[in-house]
Design an enzyme around this catalytic site. Structure first.
Site, PDB file in Angstrom:
ATOM      1  N   SER A 101      46.717  29.841  48.748  1.00 49.23           N
ATOM      2  CA  SER A 101      46.237  29.784  47.360  1.00 49.23           C
ATOM      3  C   SER A 101      46.010  31.142  46.704  1.00 49.23           C
ATOM      4  O   SER A 101      45.670  31.196  45.518  1.00 49.23           O
ATOM      5  CB  SER A 101      44.937  28.970  47.297  1.00 49.23           C
ATOM      6  OG  SER A 101      45.214  27.595  47.391  1.00 49.23           O
ATOM      7  N   LYS A 110      47.631  31.764  43.400  1.00 51.40           N
ATOM      8  CA  LYS A 110      47.048  31.460  42.095  1.00 51.40           C
ATOM      9  C   LYS A 110      46.658  32.709  41.305  1.00 51.40           C
ATOM     10  O   LYS A 110      46.417  32.630  40.097  1.00 51.40           O
ATOM     11  CB  LYS A 110      45.858  30.516  42.272  1.00 51.40           C
ATOM     12  CG  LYS A 110      46.317  29.120  42.704  1.00 51.40           C
ATOM     13  CD  LYS A 110      45.209  28.280  43.298  1.00 51.40           C
ATOM     14  CE  LYS A 110      45.784  26.950  43.790  1.00 51.40           C
ATOM     15  NZ  LYS A 110      44.907  26.255  44.728  1.00 51.40           N
ATOM     16  N   SER A 124      39.936  26.618  43.128  1.00 49.05           N
ATOM     17  CA  SER A 124      41.268  26.612  43.751  1.00 49.05           C
ATOM     18  C   SER A 124      41.983  25.278  43.566  1.00 49.05           C
ATOM     19  O   SER A 124      42.606  24.741  44.490  1.00 49.05           O
ATOM     20  CB  SER A 124      41.165  26.941  45.243  1.00 49.05           C
ATOM     21  OG  SER A 124      42.400  27.439  45.729  1.00 49.05           O
ATOM     22  N   LYS A 165      39.939  35.969  45.617  1.00 62.16           N
ATOM     23  CA  LYS A 165      40.635  34.680  45.729  1.00 62.16           C
ATOM     24  C   LYS A 165      40.900  34.381  47.195  1.00 62.16           C
ATOM     25  O   LYS A 165      41.354  35.249  47.945  1.00 62.16           O
ATOM     26  CB  LYS A 165      41.964  34.707  44.960  1.00 62.16           C
ATOM     27  CG  LYS A 165      42.668  33.354  44.948  1.00 62.16           C
ATOM     28  CD  LYS A 165      41.920  32.354  44.106  1.00 62.16           C
ATOM     29  CE  LYS A 165      42.369  30.911  44.356  1.00 62.16           C
ATOM     30  NZ  LYS A 165      41.790  30.330  45.608  1.00 62.16           N
TER      31      LYS A 165
END
Length: 354
Positions: free
Chosen positions: A133, A136, A190, A305
């Protein structure tokens, strides 16, 4: 003799030079004066052009054309002395990119000093890795470059076109949210459903948006990266490197909204569902923000992140500040589990104060 004298006088008269008219003399002086003024104007004009070039950013007409070897970049900064190099404001490894001094077991790790441009630590930073993820970050960057935060998005069926049981922020077809709200759902919680919704809104289709992601990666020099989706669920053709993540992350940090979102611990979103207001709380997946992990002494974690899949392992990209207030980007990829991820990230963060 008399006849000879007359002929001599006539010949002498014919050889006497005729003086030019005064008017022509004045015209010549005027031409000299005009030429002088033209030279002065050219000199002043050149100085003005140099001044403008020195102090202003010149945007190329073809902002990004990867088929153009010369102008295939987003913008070029000029000054009176030289053109800025592509890597002028980037952290560039010196060739010693296989540091094992921290004895990390994760697949790759890197730490980059944004203030000095130095690489604090580098371990396998050019190795091909799966980003999960952390993908992203690029999804958010492409969205921020193409949208305003207050634009309204009506969620479509694409929000459900994701792997069952994967991370979501619980939006449904027909919901109406702003771009900003979807970015919170994307980066903080997320949400893979938020990723798909933004992809369709920004790119028209998911495939077109993924092409935009790959074009943006190429423009940043992230040559070890290829995206296959906007969320990071596993795909053999979806990969990157720790160094490329640094390139993408530092570019996204140029947006205040990005920094604000990744620095939040939670966000309460109120949006429209079934013609009525609907509220939901999204919480950060970053353990430093929810009290599940504590950074080393004299290190402040600003935000970041996370990413986790079976193939990618546990991943984390962080913005942190050292004891002097200087910013660093620190990245761990392919840790064995969450405990290992944060333990090894703390080792990496300890490095920024050395």
């Amino acid at each position: 003799m008399e006849s000879t004298g007359k002929n001599t006088r006539r010949e002498r008269n014919r050889r006497t030079p005729v003086q030019p008219p005064k008017k022509e003399h004045k015209i010549s002086l005027m031409k000299v004066g005009i030429s002088f003024l033209i030279v002065i104007a050219l000199v002043l004009g050149s100085v003005s052009v140099v001044t403008v070039i020195k102090n202003r950013e010149i945007h190329l007409s073809n902002l990004y054309d990867k088929s153009n070897a010369v102008f295939g970049i987003e913008k070029v900064q000029f000054n009176a002395n030289r053109a800025a190099t592509f890597s002028e404001n980037l952290c560039v490894p010196d060739g010693t990119e296989d540091d094992s001094s921290l004895n990390l077991t994760s697949g790759a790790a890197g730490s980059f000093d944004l203030a000095s441009g130095e690489v604090d630590y580098a371990q396998n930073i050019f190795n091909k890795m799966y980003p999960a993820s952390i993908t992203k970050v690029m999804t958010a960057l492409v969205t921020l470059k193409n949208c305003s935060l207050d634009e309204t998005v009506t969620v479509g069926e694409e929000c459900q076109d994701i792997e069952s049981g994967s991370s979501v922020c619980m939006i449904e077809p027909g919901d109406q949210l702003t771009v900003e709200q979807l970015l919170y759902g994307l980066l903080l919680n997320s949400g893979n459903d938020a990723a798909m919704s933004l992809a369709v809104y920004v790119g028209g289709t998911v495939d077109n948006f993924v092409n935009m992601m790959n074009e943006e990666a190429a423009s940043l020099g992230a040559t070890g990266t290829h995206f296959a989706n906007p969320h990071g669920l596993h795909d053999e053709n979806h990969y990157t490197t720790a160094y490329d993540i640094y390139l993408m992350f530092q570019e996204a940090l140029k947006y205040d909204a990005f920094q604000e979102i990744i620095g939040s611990s939670e966000y309460y979103s109120i949006f429209i569902r079934d013609n009525d207001k609907y509220g939901i709380m999204w919480q950060s997946t970053n353990y430093y923000h929810i009290g599940e992990a504590t950074p080393p002494q004299d290190v402040e974690v600003i935000g970041g992140k996370t990413g986790t899949t079976d193939e990618a392992g546990s991943c984390l990209c962080l913005l942190a500040k050292d004891k002097y207030g200087d910013s660093h980007v620190s990245i761990i990829l392919n840790a064995g589990d969450k405990e290992t991820l944060y333990a090894e990230m703390n080792k990496l963060l300890s490095k920024i104060n050395n």
